[in-house]
Design an enzyme around this catalytic site. Structure first.
Site, PDB file in Angstrom:
ATOM      1  N   THR A   1      -2.019   3.251  -8.849  1.00  0.00           N
ATOM      2  CA  THR A   1      -1.196   4.429  -9.163  1.00  0.00           C
ATOM      3  C   THR A   1      -0.285   4.155 -10.348  1.00  0.00           C
ATOM      4  O   THR A   1       0.060   5.074 -11.097  1.00  0.00           O
ATOM      5  CB  THR A   1      -0.359   4.795  -7.912  1.00  0.00           C
ATOM      6  OG1 THR A   1      -1.270   5.191  -6.899  1.00  0.00           O
ATOM      7  CG2 THR A   1       0.616   5.922  -8.176  1.00  0.00           C
TER       8      THR A   1
ATOM      9  N   SER B   1      -6.856   0.696  -5.779  1.00  0.00           N
ATOM     10  CA  SER B   1      -6.963  -0.542  -4.989  1.00  0.00           C
ATOM     11  C   SER B   1      -7.464  -0.305  -3.569  1.00  0.00           C
ATOM     12  O   SER B   1      -7.770  -1.256  -2.854  1.00  0.00           O
ATOM     13  CB  SER B   1      -5.641  -1.311  -4.966  1.00  0.00           C
ATOM     14  OG  SER B   1      -4.756  -0.798  -4.007  1.00  0.00           O
TER      15      SER B   1
ATOM     16  N   THR C   1      -0.959  -0.026  -4.696  1.00  0.00           N
ATOM     17  CA  THR C   1      -0.159  -0.452  -3.537  1.00  0.00           C
ATOM     18  C   THR C   1      -0.996  -0.597  -2.262  1.00  0.00           C
ATOM     19  O   THR C   1      -0.604  -1.321  -1.352  1.00  0.00           O
ATOM     20  CB  THR C   1       0.980   0.555  -3.240  1.00  0.00           C
ATOM     21  OG1 THR C   1       0.407   1.825  -2.923  1.00  0.00           O
ATOM     22  CG2 THR C   1       1.942   0.674  -4.393  1.00  0.00           C
ATOM     23  N   ASP C   2      -2.148   0.098  -2.206  1.00  0.00           N
ATOM     24  CA  ASP C   2      -2.869   0.185  -0.923  1.00  0.00           C
ATOM     25  C   ASP C   2      -3.322  -1.171  -0.388  1.00  0.00           C
ATOM     26  O   ASP C   2      -3.253  -1.417   0.817  1.00  0.00           O
ATOM     27  CB  ASP C   2      -4.072   1.121  -1.054  1.00  0.00           C
ATOM     28  CG  ASP C   2      -3.649   2.587  -1.095  1.00  0.00           C
ATOM     29  OD1 ASP C   2      -2.495   2.885  -0.749  1.00  0.00           O
ATOM     30  OD2 ASP C   2      -4.488   3.429  -1.467  1.00  0.00           O
TER      31      ASP C   2
HETATM   32  N1  ASP Z   1      -4.453   4.411  -3.990  1.00  0.00           N
HETATM   33  C1  ASP Z   1      -3.528   3.751  -4.895  1.00  0.00           C
HETATM   34  C2  ASP Z   1      -4.006   2.323  -5.105  1.00  0.00           C
HETATM   35  O1  ASP Z   1      -3.805   1.534  -4.216  1.00  0.00           O
HETATM   36  C3  ASP Z   1      -2.165   3.799  -4.319  1.00  0.00           C
HETATM   37  C4  ASP Z   1      -1.106   3.166  -5.178  1.00  0.00           C
HETATM   38  O2  ASP Z   1      -1.326   2.392  -6.084  1.00  0.00           O
HETATM   39  O3  ASP Z   1       0.073   3.448  -4.832  1.00  0.00           O
HETATM   40  O4  ASP Z   1      -4.551   2.002  -6.123  1.00  0.00           O
END
Ligand code: ASP
Length: 318
Positions: free
Chosen positions: A16, A62, A95-96
């Protein structure tokens, strides 16, 4: 030849933090992994004076993180950290699965130089974009005297890579670390250490050189009301090598799951017990059929079991 000048390496993998939406008010309908490493740096004017080399290693959401990217990251970091002119590394990530990548890298490499992961809960186009400040904080941590090991700079806190847990699905303060909380804070560009930097010894990058097709197959199954043991039996039949069982509470398993776990152990799978609770770990062993994972979260337990199995010879398939 002149000595190359010391610098930080920025390794971008997507997430993200590199995401874009069509409106600044839209924090959900964005596309992750669109901006390049150079774009991320350009969004932070204070980084113009920092000697930073950019490398785009991957460009993915991610949630889709793979063992192939982890193998590529380990190879890249092992080579780059051995260079005397590389003083530290910053990695941008989603973050995932940040907690899984950070745990994996710390257990494998436990580097003497700082490797600082960072991410964002809001896309770069958002009114609330947290990526630029998190990236700047990560660079500050990578430059901090004595910083070492795999670290995560996020929301003004610095977590040990092998203690991280994503604890919120939406809010900006999405991470915590267990059991002792953050290692440090970042305030206005200053790193305030709360605990010593990690001192562990890594398993070694060579562990990850096994061809990807031969990496152990390790899954994670959660105990719940009305559990259907067919899930475990299917994993055994499919040739899985290991399973993490996330129990209810202090590792308690539905009776049907426990019976299936015994069948899986008899079939040669390695199992580890974790808890589906949002914090804490299983306090065992207390007569449990399945060995208790020393880690806190099921996500960490799965990576720990994967690494345990990678360190063993591959199991012959039936
Ligand atoms: N779906 C995103 C990822 O993990 C979520 C994020 O980065 O906050 O790439």
């Amino acid at each position: 030849m002149a000595n190359p000048s010391p610098h930080l390496l920025l390794v971008a993998t997507g997430g993200t933090i590199a995401g874009r939406a069509s409106s600044a008010q839209d924090n959900l309908g964005y596309r992750a992994a669109e901006l390049s490493a150079q774009d991320l740096v350009a969004a932070v004017p204070a980084l113009a004076s920092v000697p930073l080399r950019c490398l785009q290693l991957a460009q993915l959401d991610s949630k889709d993180m793979s063992h192939a990217v982890w193998q590529g990251l380990v190879r890249c970091l092992a080579a780059e950290l051995a260079r005397p002119d590389v003083s530290g590394v910053v990695i941008t990530h989603g973050t995932d699965t940040l907690e899984e990548t950070a745990f994996f890298l710390q257990r494998v490499l436990a580097p003497e130089k700082p490797v600082v992961l960072t991410a964002a809960m809001r896309p770069a186009t958002s009114l609330q974009a947290d990526g630029p400040q998190n990236l700047l904080d990560a660079v500050c941590v990578a430059q901090a005297a004595g910083a070492r090991g795999v670290l995560v700079a996020f929301g003004g806190q610095v977590h040990a890579g092998d203690e991280l847990r994503k604890v919120d699905a939406y809010r900006l303060q999405a991470f915590d670390s267990e059991p002792a909380g953050p290692l440090a804070l970042v305030e206005e560009g200053r790193v305030l250490a709360l605990r010593p930097w990690p001192q562990a010894t890594g398993l070694g990058a060579a562990l990850c050189e096994r061809p990807l097709a031969d990496w152990p197959r390790v899954g994670w199954i959660t105990s719940h009301a009305g559990f259907d043991a067919a899930l475990v039996d299917a994993a055994v039949a499919a040739g899985f090598d290991g399973l993490v069982l996330a129990g209810t509470g202090n590792g308690s398993l539905h009776a049907d799951l426990e019976a299936a776990a015994v069948r899986a152990l008899q079939a040669g799978l390695q199992l580890r017990l974790s808890t589906r609770c949002g914090s804490g770990r299983v306090v065992g062993p207390g007569g449990l059929v399945v060995p208790v994972s020393a880690t806190h979260s099921p996500a960490q337990a799965r990576v720990a079991l994967l690494l345990d199995l990678l360190a063993q010879p591959a199991r012959p398939q039936a």
